[in-house]
Design an enzyme around this catalytic site. Structure first.
Site, PDB file in Angstrom:
ATOM      1  N   ALA A  22      90.691-123.380  59.452  1.00  0.00           N
ATOM      2  CA  ALA A  22      89.340-122.997  59.044  1.00  0.00           C
ATOM      3  C   ALA A  22      89.248-121.546  58.597  1.00  0.00           C
ATOM      4  O   ALA A  22      88.598-121.240  57.592  1.00  0.00           O
ATOM      5  CB  ALA A  22      88.364-123.251  60.205  1.00  0.00           C
ATOM      6  N   CYS A  53      87.206-131.239  63.660  1.00  0.00           N
ATOM      7  CA  CYS A  53      86.085-131.756  64.446  1.00  0.00           C
ATOM      8  C   CYS A  53      85.795-133.224  64.155  1.00  0.00           C
ATOM      9  O   CYS A  53      85.210-133.928  64.980  1.00  0.00           O
ATOM     10  CB  CYS A  53      84.829-130.927  64.179  1.00  0.00           C
ATOM     11  SG  CYS A  53      84.998-129.176  64.590  1.00  0.00           S
ATOM     12  N   THR A 116      96.465-118.154  63.389  1.00  0.00           N
ATOM     13  CA  THR A 116      97.407-119.129  63.928  1.00  0.00           C
ATOM     14  C   THR A 116      96.778-120.145  64.870  1.00  0.00           C
ATOM     15  O   THR A 116      97.461-121.054  65.349  1.00  0.00           O
ATOM     16  CB  THR A 116      98.547-118.392  64.657  1.00  0.00           C
ATOM     17  OG1 THR A 116      98.009-117.340  65.470  1.00  0.00           O
ATOM     18  CG2 THR A 116      99.500-117.767  63.660  1.00  0.00           C
ATOM     19  N   GLY A 117      95.476-119.996  65.156  1.00  0.00           N
ATOM     20  CA  GLY A 117      94.774-121.018  65.924  1.00  0.00           C
ATOM     21  C   GLY A 117      95.197-121.090  67.372  1.00  0.00           C
ATOM     22  O   GLY A 117      95.467-120.077  68.024  1.00  0.00           O
ATOM     23  N   ASN A 287      98.375 -98.739  70.033  1.00  0.00           N
ATOM     24  CA  ASN A 287      97.157 -98.029  70.452  1.00  0.00           C
ATOM     25  C   ASN A 287      96.221 -97.646  69.309  1.00  0.00           C
ATOM     26  O   ASN A 287      95.372 -96.770  69.469  1.00  0.00           O
ATOM     27  CB  ASN A 287      97.507 -96.772  71.259  1.00  0.00           C
ATOM     28  CG  ASN A 287      98.134 -97.112  72.598  1.00  0.00           C
ATOM     29  OD1 ASN A 287      97.685 -98.042  73.264  1.00  0.00           O
ATOM     30  ND2 ASN A 287      99.174 -96.387  72.971  1.00  0.00           N
ATOM     31  N   GLY A 297      89.607-116.591  64.334  1.00  0.00           N
ATOM     32  CA  GLY A 297      89.681-117.967  64.817  1.00  0.00           C
ATOM     33  C   GLY A 297      90.091-118.027  66.277  1.00  0.00           C
ATOM     34  O   GLY A 297      89.878-117.088  67.051  1.00  0.00           O
TER      35      GLY A 297
END
Length: 467
Positions: A22, A53, A116-117, A287, A297
């Site tokens: 997505a 979904c 990368t989900g 940092n 995502g």
């Protein structure tokens, strides 16, 4: 040197996106339409631009074919000039040299998006069984196709885990005429979304659908050699052991952010397990936040609007908003991602189930004192045919709306959306008491059920306590 200094020239920059879900594909199409980049999308998936979904609803037969879930095919992206490489495993990221390394080549970038989900979270006792030929998880379109093929020859389905996906798969099983058992470690289904009183309404509905619902049980083993033949479960309170025969098992016990690639490159991971990003969704390395590397995502950490706590949102709607922020920043139009209320809705059998903000469980965990108000109303005037019950629960903290849960056959989404905005605007109970609602008999009662829930909370204000 890590980081990239913007240059005033018209030369196309190289944008590399890791992940074709997505976030990845939304960023790619937005930037290609409005920017000046050579875009490569690297995805380990065998499909792209599809609706995760929608997969349980294909399994249920509500959608006729998994191909219907593919929003855009590869030719569409090719015609746009986007280079999409499927079945491509990215092995490492070199931030110093602005390169990513796949199994076959090295790709240079000027800008990088990590999308990368997530990956399935498998309970430790079950990990050794995940490679059995009839044990599945549901994350990709390929997963869905494999599950459907197995269900076509199954008589007994076991679903482990009663979160949103798990209950949708269980409903799909009974709709296909398969004997279906839903096992959940917690005593309540949808325990991350609903309090126990609201969960019980849904559990009664699942029972009425013929699902064998076993809450308060933990799976301890899957039995068989190459093929699972049964599941052994233990009742949490009594310790009683039971075996359930099975042809298909779907494990749906949550997900973990897929951050190993970024973490190995030295990118910081937040306390939620997601990648640490600033409000421009730029990642943190050594940092400091990098101006040329973004993440969004299910692999990126966000913040809860009510509690301020970090977490990882698993909602497609959140991912889409994050994609817009990343794309705008790539186009040098400053955009920020702020804390979210995370409104969720699912369709479970005949019920729409929605929540936003706090539950009593999360309020207690965060030491937030809440007052609740509940009501049961109807979706139409009492005399108008076809009215359905709707159940509403609201939570207030410091006299402001902080959470809502709604169950009904109709009218849930629009109410959750409105209540999400009310939480973001920090609407007080006094504001909510003055709320005006529209009315016509075919779609509403004269007094909206939300109003009665607000009045109930107002009456309970004097007895504020933890539940």
């Amino acid at each position: 040197m890590v980081g990239n200094t913007s240059e005033n020239n018209t030369k196309k920059q190289d944008l590399v996106i890791i992940g074709g879900g997505a976030v990845g594909m939304a960023v790619a199409t937005h930037v290609q339409r409005h920017g000046n980049y050579n875009i490569k999308v690297l995805s380990k998936d065998s499909h792209t631009a599809y609706s995760q979904c929608g997969m349980p609803f294909v399994l249920a037969g509500d959608i006729p074919d998994f191909n219907k879930l593919i929003v855009k095919n590869l030719q569409f992206f090719k015609d746009m000039g986007i280079d999409v490489r499927l079945n491509t495993q990215v092995n490492s990221i070199d931030l110093e040299n602005h390169t990513v390394h796949t199994q076959i080549d090295t790709v240079r970038y000027d800008k990088l998006v990590i999308a990368t989900g997530s990956s399935p979270s498998i309970p430790e006792p079950l990990k050794e069984f995940i490679k059995m030929d009839n044990v599945f998880t549901l994350r990709t379109l390929s997963d869905g196709i494999k599950i459907q093929n197995n269900l076509e020859k199954s008589k007994n389905l076991v679903v482990i885990g009663a979160g949103g996906i798990g209950v949708e798969i269980a409903v799909a099983g009974v709709k296909r005429g398969i004997s279906t058992t839903l096992i959940n470690r917690s005593k309540n289904v949808l325990s991350h979304n609903l309090d126990s009183d609201m969960s019980q309404i849904l559990q009664n509905h699942l029972d009425s659908k013929g699902i064998n619902l076993l809450t308060g049980h933990t799976p301890v083993s899957i039995n068989g050699s190459d093929t699972a033949e049964s599941v052994t479960i233990k009742e949490n309170i009594t310790g009683k052991i039971k075996n359930i025969s099975v042809d298909t098992i779907v494990i749906s016990t949550g997900v973990n952010p897929e951050v190993s690639l970024a973490k190995n490159a030295g990118i910081s991971v937040g306390e939620s397990g997601g990648l640490l990003v600033n409000n421009k969704l730029q990642v943190k390395y050594d940092n400091k936040y990098l101006d040329d590397v973004f993440a969004g995502g299910e692999c990126a950490q966000v913040y809860d609007f009510v509690t301020g706590n970090p977490f990882v949102s698993q909602l497609a709607s959140t991912a889409r908003r994050m994609a817009s922020v990343i794309a705008e920043n790539l186009l040098e139009k400053t955009s920020t991602f702020t804390p979210i209320t995370n409104p969720w809705i699912g369709v479970i059998g005949d019920y729409q189930v929605g929540n936003v903000g706090l539950t009593e469980k999360t309020a207690y965990k965060n030491k937030i004192n809440t007052v609740t108000g509940s009501s049961t109303g109807f979706t139409r005037a009492g005399y108008y045919p076809g009215g359905e019950k709707i159940y509403i629960k609201l939570l207030f903290s410091n006299r402001c709306l902080s959470g809502a849960q709604i169950i009904g056959r109709k009218g849930v989404k629009e109410r959750i959306d409105g209540l999400s905005l009310a939480i973001r605007k920090k609407a007080s109970i006094d504001d909510m008491l003055k709320m005006e609602t529209c009315y016509t008999p075919p779609v509403s009662e004269l007094v909206d059920p939300i109003t009665y829930a607000v009045k109930d909370a107002y009456k309970n204000m004097d007895n504020q306590k933890y539940d």
